[in-house]
Enzyme design. Structure first.
Site, PDB file in Angstrom:
ATOM      1  N   ASP A   4       0.571  -1.506   0.005  1.00  0.00           N
ATOM      2  CA  ASP A   4      -0.007  -0.401  -0.089  1.00  0.00           C
ATOM      3  C   ASP A   4       1.022   1.461   0.343  1.00  0.00           C
ATOM      4  OD1 ASP A   4      -2.220  -1.557   0.195  1.00  0.00           O
ATOM      5  OD2 ASP A   4      -2.513  -1.034   1.917  1.00  0.00           O
TER       6      ASP A   4
ATOM      7  N   LYS B  29      -6.879  -4.592  -3.073  1.00  0.00           N
ATOM      8  CA  LYS B  29      -8.183  -5.455  -1.679  1.00  0.00           C
ATOM      9  C   LYS B  29      -8.992  -4.242  -1.579  1.00  0.00           C
ATOM     10  CE  LYS B  29      -4.017  -4.200   1.264  1.00  0.00           C
ATOM     11  NZ  LYS B  29      -5.148  -3.346   2.200  1.00  0.00           N
TER      12      LYS B  29
ATOM     13  N   CYS C 124      -2.101  -3.149   7.790  1.00  0.00           N
ATOM     14  CA  CYS C 124      -2.119  -3.383   6.636  1.00  0.00           C
ATOM     15  C   CYS C 124      -0.872  -4.433   6.289  1.00  0.00           C
ATOM     16  CB  CYS C 124      -1.775  -2.823   4.818  1.00  0.00           C
ATOM     17  SG  CYS C 124      -3.896  -2.291   4.760  1.00  0.00           S
TER      18      CYS C 124
HETATM   19  C1  VGL Z   1      -4.333   1.205   6.021  1.00  0.00           C
HETATM   20  C2  VGL Z   1      -6.539   1.918   7.210  1.00  0.00           C
HETATM   21  C3  VGL Z   1      -7.378   1.477   5.965  1.00  0.00           C
HETATM   22  C4  VGL Z   1      -3.450   0.442   5.627  1.00  0.00           C
HETATM   23  C5  VGL Z   1      -5.434   0.754   4.765  1.00  0.00           C
HETATM   24  O1  VGL Z   1      -3.345   0.312   4.276  1.00  0.00           O
HETATM   25  O2  VGL Z   1      -2.531   0.174   6.580  1.00  0.00           O
HETATM   26  N1  VGL Z   1      -5.019   1.056   6.555  1.00  0.00           N
HETATM   27  N2  VGL Z   1      -6.434   1.047   4.688  1.00  0.00           N
END
Ligand code: VGL
Ligand code: ZN
Length: 196
Positions: free
Chosen positions: A8, A105, A150
């Site tokens: 991410d 995702k 994540c």
């Molecule tokens: C994430 C919160 C919501 C992350 C993704 O990538 O850690 N955290 N969505």
């Protein structure tokens, strides 16, 4: 066989983004350099439809409040990584050319997905486990954002599935909300994840 999984590294998780992780951008050069040590690089991309159930705005609630979902407690986040928006794009400096696979995702409107392996119901698979197995990949190094969400959920799931997992902590950055970073580091170690 081993793979680098980059979690991410997207605009919304970097300074100026909707769910900015402090210093999230600073890990990008190190991640790009680390790719040279791996034959296989996999990227994950948080990829939510507008009005996603993990967004506080969807429920008229305050960001960072909690909500009980059918699958358990869920943090309600500011709107982030909405499909097709600039915030959902990878950081412009991230080397995406090296990616063999990009795992998206969080696209299920009703279930959030922190982990690259399973949605937050902890049973709906993303398909990554099968991909790794069919390519005989057993050793994983994880880096990216955010350490305590994540990266943490992906690393713990990978260890539970029997992969050898290391998290390279200097190439991760955390949200660190309500003790989440300490909890994540403890939980990852307990699951057998090596923190390096
Ligand atoms: C994430 C919160 C919501 C992350 C993704 O990538 O850690 N955290 N969505
Ligand atoms: Zn998200």
């Amino acid at each position: 066989m081993k793979a680098l999984i980059v979690i991410d590294v997207q605009n919304d998780f970097c300074p100026g983004g909707a769910l900015a992780v402090p210093d999230g951008n600073t890990i990008v050069p190190g991640i790009n350099a680390l790719m040279a040590d791996f034959d296989t690089v996999i990227l994950t991309q948080d990829w939510h439809p507008a009005g996603h159930s993990s967004f506080a705005s969807t429920h008229g609630a305050d960001p960072m409040s909690m909500m009980d979902m059918p699958y358990g407690p869920q943090v309600l986040w500011p709107e982030h990584c909405v499909q097709g928006t600039d915030g959902a794009l990878f950081h412009a400096d991230l080397n995406t050319d090296r990616a063999d696979l990009i795992v998206r995702k969080g696209y299920n409107p009703a279930i959030d997905s922190y982990s690259a392996f399973f949605e937050n119901d902890q049973k709906t698979p993303t398909g990554l486990e099968g991909y790794l197995h069919t390519r005989s990949i057993s050793d994983l190094v994880l880096v990216g954002l955010a350490t305590d969400f994540c990266v943490n959920f992906s690393a713990v799931d990978a260890a539970k599935l029997g992969f050898n997992v290391a998290v390279k902590n200097d190439l991760c950055r955390a949200i660190d909300f309500d003790g989440s970073l300490d909890g994540a580091l403890t939980g990852m170690k307990q699951a057998g994840v090596e923190i390096v």
